[in-house]
Design a protein around this motif. Structure first.
Motif, PDB file in Angstrom:
ATOM      1  N   UNK A 681       0.818  -1.216   0.000  1.00  0.00           N
ATOM      2  CA  UNK A 681       0.000   0.000   0.000  1.00  0.00           C
ATOM      3  C   UNK A 681       0.846   1.257   0.000  1.00  0.00           C
ATOM      4  N   UNK A 682       2.173   1.120  -0.134  1.00  0.00           N
ATOM      5  CA  UNK A 682       3.029   2.306  -0.018  1.00  0.00           C
ATOM      6  C   UNK A 682       3.124   3.099  -1.281  1.00  0.00           C
ATOM      7  N   UNK A 683       3.187   2.469  -2.513  1.00  0.00           N
ATOM      8  CA  UNK A 683       3.381   3.173  -3.779  1.00  0.00           C
ATOM      9  C   UNK A 683       2.044   3.556  -4.373  1.00  0.00           C
ATOM     10  N   UNK A 684       2.046   4.678  -4.956  1.00  0.00           N
ATOM     11  CA  UNK A 684       0.861   5.138  -5.672  1.00  0.00           C
ATOM     12  C   UNK A 684      -0.264   5.577  -4.795  1.00  0.00           C
ATOM     13  N   UNK A 685      -0.103   5.415  -3.471  1.00  0.00           N
ATOM     14  CA  UNK A 685      -1.195   5.825  -2.562  1.00  0.00           C
ATOM     15  C   UNK A 685      -0.665   6.786  -1.509  1.00  0.00           C
ATOM     16  N   UNK A 686       0.351   7.582  -1.975  1.00  0.00           N
ATOM     17  CA  UNK A 686       0.920   8.523  -1.021  1.00  0.00           C
ATOM     18  C   UNK A 686      -0.129   9.546  -0.613  1.00  0.00           C
ATOM     19  N   UNK A 687      -0.055   9.840   0.570  1.00  0.00           N
ATOM     20  CA  UNK A 687      -1.043  10.770   1.118  1.00  0.00           C
ATOM     21  C   UNK A 687      -0.665  12.186   0.747  1.00  0.00           C
ATOM     22  N   UNK A 688      -1.606  12.835   0.142  1.00  0.00           N
ATOM     23  CA  UNK A 688      -1.408  14.255  -0.131  1.00  0.00           C
ATOM     24  C   UNK A 688      -1.953  15.067   1.030  1.00  0.00           C
ATOM     25  N   UNK A 689      -1.256  16.131   1.241  1.00  0.00           N
ATOM     26  CA  UNK A 689      -1.678  16.952   2.375  1.00  0.00           C
ATOM     27  C   UNK A 689      -3.016  17.597   2.139  1.00  0.00           C
ATOM     28  N   UNK A 690      -3.597  18.017   3.192  1.00  0.00           N
ATOM     29  CA  UNK A 690      -4.869  18.682   3.081  1.00  0.00           C
ATOM     30  C   UNK A 690      -4.726  20.009   2.372  1.00  0.00           C
ATOM     31  N   UNK A 691      -5.764  20.319   1.688  1.00  0.00           N
ATOM     32  CA  UNK A 691      -5.797  21.587   0.966  1.00  0.00           C
ATOM     33  C   UNK A 691      -6.055  22.696   1.970  1.00  0.00           C
ATOM     34  N   UNK A 692      -4.979  23.375   2.326  1.00  0.00           N
ATOM     35  CA  UNK A 692      -5.107  24.433   3.323  1.00  0.00           C
ATOM     36  C   UNK A 692      -5.452  25.737   2.632  1.00  0.00           C
ATOM     37  N   UNK A 693      -5.740  26.709   3.405  1.00  0.00           N
ATOM     38  CA  UNK A 693      -6.084  28.042   2.877  1.00  0.00           C
ATOM     39  C   UNK A 693      -4.893  28.649   2.156  1.00  0.00           C
ATOM     40  N   UNK A 694      -3.688  28.454   2.705  1.00  0.00           N
ATOM     41  CA  UNK A 694      -2.490  28.997   2.053  1.00  0.00           C
ATOM     42  C   UNK A 694      -2.267  28.356   0.701  1.00  0.00           C
ATOM     43  N   UNK A 695      -2.438  27.018   0.644  1.00  0.00           N
ATOM     44  CA  UNK A 695      -2.287  26.346  -0.659  1.00  0.00           C
ATOM     45  C   UNK A 695      -3.316  26.859  -1.660  1.00  0.00           C
ATOM     46  N   UNK A 696      -4.528  27.066  -1.199  1.00  0.00           N
ATOM     47  CA  UNK A 696      -5.571  27.576  -2.090  1.00  0.00           C
ATOM     48  C   UNK A 696      -5.192  28.944  -2.642  1.00  0.00           C
ATOM     49  N   UNK A 697      -4.649  29.819  -1.768  1.00  0.00           N
ATOM     50  CA  UNK A 697      -4.222  31.149  -2.236  1.00  0.00           C
ATOM     51  C   UNK A 697      -3.093  31.032  -3.257  1.00  0.00           C
ATOM     52  N   UNK A 698      -2.157  30.093  -3.029  1.00  0.00           N
ATOM     53  CA  UNK A 698      -1.042  29.929  -3.985  1.00  0.00           C
ATOM     54  C   UNK A 698      -1.540  29.442  -5.344  1.00  0.00           C
ATOM     55  N   UNK A 699      -2.490  28.489  -5.312  1.00  0.00           N
ATOM     56  CA  UNK A 699      -3.026  27.982  -6.586  1.00  0.00           C
ATOM     57  C   UNK A 699      -3.714  29.096  -7.360  1.00  0.00           C
ATOM     58  N   UNK A 700      -4.504  29.905  -6.650  1.00  0.00           N
ATOM     59  CA  UNK A 700      -5.203  31.019  -7.319  1.00  0.00           C
ATOM     60  C   UNK A 700      -4.205  32.014  -7.872  1.00  0.00           C
ATOM     61  N   UNK A 701      -3.123  32.298  -7.125  1.00  0.00           N
ATOM     62  CA  UNK A 701      -2.107  33.247  -7.610  1.00  0.00           C
ATOM     63  C   UNK A 701      -1.420  32.722  -8.865  1.00  0.00           C
ATOM     64  N   UNK A 702      -1.049  31.436  -8.851  1.00  0.00           N
ATOM     65  CA  UNK A 702      -0.390  30.857 -10.039  1.00  0.00           C
ATOM     66  C   UNK A 702      -1.318  30.868 -11.247  1.00  0.00           C
ATOM     67  N   UNK A 703      -2.588  30.569 -11.033  1.00  0.00           N
ATOM     68  CA  UNK A 703      -3.537  30.592 -12.149  1.00  0.00           C
ATOM     69  C   UNK A 703      -3.649  31.985 -12.746  1.00  0.00           C
ATOM     70  N   UNK A 704      -3.708  33.001 -11.878  1.00  0.00           N
ATOM     71  CA  UNK A 704      -3.799  34.379 -12.376  1.00  0.00           C
ATOM     72  C   UNK A 704      -2.558  34.755 -13.186  1.00  0.00           C
ATOM     73  N   UNK A 705      -1.393  34.405 -12.638  1.00  0.00           N
ATOM     74  CA  UNK A 705      -0.145  34.725 -13.367  1.00  0.00           C
ATOM     75  C   UNK A 705      -0.103  34.010 -14.730  1.00  0.00           C
ATOM     76  N   UNK A 706      -0.557  32.751 -14.742  1.00  0.00           N
ATOM     77  CA  UNK A 706      -0.555  31.989 -16.010  1.00  0.00           C
ATOM     78  C   UNK A 706      -1.474  32.648 -17.031  1.00  0.00           C
ATOM     79  N   UNK A 707      -2.656  33.062 -16.612  1.00  0.00           N
ATOM     80  CA  UNK A 707      -3.574  33.741 -17.539  1.00  0.00           C
ATOM     81  C   UNK A 707      -2.982  35.028 -18.073  1.00  0.00           C
ATOM     82  N   UNK A 708      -2.333  35.796 -17.193  1.00  0.00           N
ATOM     83  CA  UNK A 708      -1.706  37.041 -17.650  1.00  0.00           C
ATOM     84  C   UNK A 708      -0.604  36.744 -18.667  1.00  0.00           C
ATOM     85  N   UNK A 709       0.198  35.702 -18.368  1.00  0.00           N
ATOM     86  CA  UNK A 709       1.282  35.359 -19.287  1.00  0.00           C
ATOM     87  C   UNK A 709       0.750  34.886 -20.651  1.00  0.00           C
TER      88      UNK A 709
END
Length: 871
Positions: A681-709
């Motif tokens: 059960x170790x490979x391919x089932x690595x636990x991803x961390x919870x989607x925190x508020x900070x991660x959500x802000x980073x994803x939104x920032x990267x998406x905005x920068x990508x659209x601008x680019x």
């Protein structure tokens, strides 16, 4: 049998008058140095001869008229008459001795005889003899006595005196009592020598058998014939009251002015009763022996015993006699009587003078009762009663005045002293004489009370609770104890110390310290709630007196928990870092119990309140966990299409602030039986961390920068297309996919092996193999994707102040360019028309045939292609 009182009085009066009418008086006369004395019985009728003045004085009776004989007297009435022709002296008006002389034992009437030619003066004195013309009488016809039923035989009760205006043997001589088995009559003598009757109990009374006894008291005089008077005595039997009030003095004397106003204080009597309660509360009143006119003339306060003037003193007698009764308020109503003699005197104009001879202040508060504080001298310059002084101080203080000798008084302690209650006394000494009205002088003594160490320190309570949060900082103040001591100075200065009470964690001094001055308790070490939750010790407060007194306060310490322990998962257990595996039937129903996660937290309260959550299961809709119990169950029925292998992460967190958590990975295998080998059960089932508020802000920032680019790239492409449509060399610019075989193609991204900034210029020109030899192409990796004929590649190194740069010239010459001898014009390479040296090909005309230039930069280890300029 006894004769009735009314019949007895009438017969006695008749016989007395007959004796006066029939009696022949023997007149004894004599003259000594011009003075003559006669004796005459009172009530002698008018006209009865007394004597002959002329004969007794040896004067010729015929000369009395010519010598202007006259008789002078101070009396308002003329009791005697003289016949001037014969000198016979006779009674002019009957004499009532009791009216003329009142209470005097000897009654005399004085006259003066005056004769002229020659002038002669003679004195005459008439002695009025008393006769038994008055019967004894009591002020009231009936008297009531209250007698306790349990009094022992021999108890005495004062009876009223009978009044008889006659004197000597004609006055009251004996008292008799009607026959009865319970009482007898005895005579007593007062301090002034007067007699009064007392009722003596001979046999114990029983109120239940006879509650009322009616007696008759008879007063008899010694005259001839004998006269008597009686009164009824009603005895009411009451319950026990065995102490009668006792006066301080049997006779009180006072003097007042004859013009004293109503309300003037005459004197104050005082009696004490050893009984308690109402049996000891005394009420003062005039006794029945006091005449009715005096009772109307004076008023006595029933509570204080103050005797005051109640009207105009319309009396001629200089001495007034009253009897004051002190009766308690007990059920038996016992009483005693004191005589009050009031003398009508002149004005009392001198107040007493108080002199403080000695004074001891301050006085220790532990002074014994009877300690002398001050010595006072009280003097009144008035004579007689006006000079007699009584001293007193307020009754609500622990002092009293004690008469020493003569006019000296000692102020002594009369109870315990307490400086903490009263630290000083202003004692007002009042000296009052017995004048009327009495004059008083007041003098205030200031007595201070000094302190002794008689009060230990006192805490507000015997115990206190303090709370200390674990993981505290050493040296922090935890609590402040405070004790009070009402003493002063060193006796009230308090020091605090710790007292060990069997502290289990070690020596108390290693955990706590107390400030000896202010009582602050400090922590000397850090506490751990999980090791020690509560304990207690004592703080001792001790004063600095001698001897020192102390009090202890019990301090209960409660360690408050902090969220400093993460939850520990007890089940299931993952060994050696492996995943705990649970097997679930392949077609398990919904709400199937997969397993139960059991965890524990060493903290307490909310810090140990655990909740369970799932983190990113492989199939989010397949499993659920109960937050309170930790039971992992299937969320729906298993399907044949479901994966046989799942991995879930269970998060266990507490409710502390901040919250602490632990996780455990569970592998779930859908199988109907236990397989021989468990899958990995170790490979391919690595636990991803919870989607925190900070991660959500980073994803939104990267998406905005990508659209601008992307928008910027799109803008550049549009501008390029617009420019290609307007240029004259459309075939060169827009036919990027129709280059001939000699054209080089640059594509792909590769990694550079050196830290250089590369520039690549693409142009169209003739193939020139010798240019390739002038550059160094070894540093161009194959992965860069550059495809060009060898004749069109030129590499140059250009040195800069900050980095080395390499110019790569790639020439893809068009046919028109290749037909010209010497290469492409303005190509910036040897053999071109312009003849410009290498490295100067940055002008727009560097490649007139529409060559393209690409710059390749080293950014994050890859080539980045960007348009350099339009050719």
């Amino acid at each position: 049998p006894p004769i009735p009182a009314s019949q007895s009085r009438t017969s006695l009066q008749c016989s007395g008058r007959m004796r006066v009418y029939l009696m022949v008086l023997c007149l004894i006369s004599y003259s000594v140095d011009g003075q003559i004395e006669y004796s005459i019985s009172e009530e002698t009728r008018r006209g009865v001869s007394v004597g002959n003045i002329a004969k007794d004085l040896g004067i010729d009776a015929a000369t009395l008229s010519s010598r202007k004989f006259r008789m002078i007297t101070s009396s308002s009435k003329q009791y005697f008459n003289i016949d001037v022709s014969t000198g016979a002296l006779s009674v002019n008006e009957p004499i009532d001795r009791e009216q003329v002389c009142e209470l005097k034992t000897t009654c005399f009437l004085n006259y003066e005889l005056v004769l002229e030619n020659p002038l002669e003066l003679y004195k005459m004195e008439f002695k009025v003899l008393d006769i038994n013309d008055n019967s004894p009488s009591f002020p009231l016809n009936e008297y009531r006595l209250n007698v306790a039923e349990f009094l022992s035989p021999g108890a005495r009760f004062t009876l009223p005196d009978a009044q008889d205006l006659d004197e000597g043997t004609n006055s009251v001589q004996i008292y008799t009592l009607s026959p009865n088995e319970h009482f007898r009559l005895e005579m007593q003598i007062r301090g002034d020598g007067s007699k009064y009757p007392e009722l003596v109990l001979e046999k114990t009374l029983d109120r239940e058998q006879q509650a009322l006894h009616k007696l008759v008291i008879i007063a008899k005089d010694g005259g001839t014939p004998e006269r008597s008077g009686d009164a009824d005595v009603v005895v009411t039997v009451l319950d026990t009251n065995d102490n009668a009030p006792a006066f301080e003095h049997s006779v009180y004397r006072a003097s007042i002015l004859e013009n004293s106003r109503s309300g003037t204080l005459v004197t104050k009597v005082h009696a004490t009763d050893l009984d308690e309660g109402q049996n000891g509360e005394i009420r003062y009143s005039f006794s029945n022996s006091t005449s009715a006119d005096l009772q109307r003339m004076f008023l006595i306060d029933p509570q204080t015993g103050e005797v005051k003037v109640n009207g105009i003193l319309d009396v001629q007698r200089p001495l007034l006699e009253m009897f004051i009764e002190a009766r308690d308020k007990g059920a038996f109503g016992m009483s005693s009587t004191a005589k009050l003699l009031v003398e009508i005197t002149d004005v009392n104009n001198n107040a007493p003078e108080i002199t403080i001879t000695s004074l001891s202040s301050p006085v220790p508060e532990d002074a014994l009762s009877g300690t002398v504080i001050a010595l006072l001298s009280v003097v009144d310059k008035d004579p007689g009663e006006n000079g007699k002084v009584t001293c007193q101080i307020p009754a609500n203080i622990p002092f009293h005045l004690k008469s020493s000798f003569d006019n000296y008084y000692s102020l002594v302690t009369d109870g315990p002293l307490d400086r903490e209650g009263v630290s000083e006394y202003n004692i007002t000494v009042t000296a009052m004489d017995l004048g009327s009205p009495p004059l008083a002088t007041r003098r205030t003594l200031w007595v201070q009370i000094s302190d002794v160490n008689d009060n230990p320190p006192k805490f507000a309570s015997s115990a206190c609770d303090i709370s200390v949060t674990e993981n505290n900082l050493p040296g922090a103040s935890l609590y402040q104890v405070s004790a009070s001591d009402p003493d002063v100075g060193e006796n009230g200065r308090i020091s605090y110390t710790l007292r060990d009470m069997g502290f289990e964690g070690g020596a108390l001094s290693s955990f706590f310290a107390v400030n000896s001055e202010n009582g602050n308790i400090y922590a000397k070490s850090t506490f751990d709630f999980e090791q020690l939750r509560s304990f207690h010790f004592q703080v001792e407060a001790k004063d600095h007196g001698s001897p020192a007194l102390s009090t202890a306060l019990t301090v209960n310490v409660l360690i408050a928990d902090q969220n400093d322990n993460i939850p520990v998962i007890l089940y299931p257990v993952a060994r050696n870092g492996s995943v705990a595996v649970e097997i679930v039937p392949r077609l398990a129903d919904a709400d199937y119990l997969v397993t139960k996660v059991v965890a524990d937290d060493a903290d307490s309260g909310h810090n140990a309140w655990l909740s369970y959550h799932l983190l990113q299961p492989s199939d989010s809709g397949l499993f659920r966990i109960l937050a309170n119990t930790g039971e992992l169950r299937t969320a729906r029925s298993m399907r044949s299409t479901d994966s046989i292998k799942h991995k879930v992460i269970v998060l266990v967190k507490d409710h502390g602030e901040p919250s602490l958590s632990s996780t455990i990975a569970l592998g779930i295998l859908l199988a109907d039986s236990l397989p021989q080998a468990l899958p990995d059960f170790g490979e391919g089932l690595e636990v991803r961390g919870q989607l925190t508020t900070l991660n959500l802000y980073l994803i939104i920032s990267l998406a905005c920068i990508s659209f601008v680019f992307l928008g910027f790239i799109l803008f550049l492409v549009l501008m390029r297309l617009l420019h290609c449509r307007t240029t004259h060399h459309r075939s060169c610019c827009c036919s990027g996919s129709h280059f001939p075989s000699e054209v080089v193609e640059v594509s792909g991204v590769g990694k550079l092996t050196h830290t250089y900034l590369y520039r690549a210029s693409l142009g169209i020109g003739p193939s020139n193999n010798n240019l390739l030899l002038n550059g160094d192409a070894r540093n161009i990796p194959n992965a860069a994707g550059l495809q060009a004929p060898a004749s069109c590649i030129q590499i140059q190194k250009v040195k800069s102040d900050h980095f080395n740069q390499v110019q790569i010239h790639i020439h893809a010459c068009a046919p028109a360019c290749t037909r010209e001898p010497g290469g492409c014009p303005d190509a910036g390479i040897p053999g071109s028309r312009s003849g410009r040296p290498p490295g100067s090909g940055r002008s727009r005309r560097a490649l007139p045939n529409g060559g393209a230039a690409l710059a390749v930069k080293r950014g994050t280890g890859a080539f980045v292609q960007e348009p350099r300029r339009r050719f």
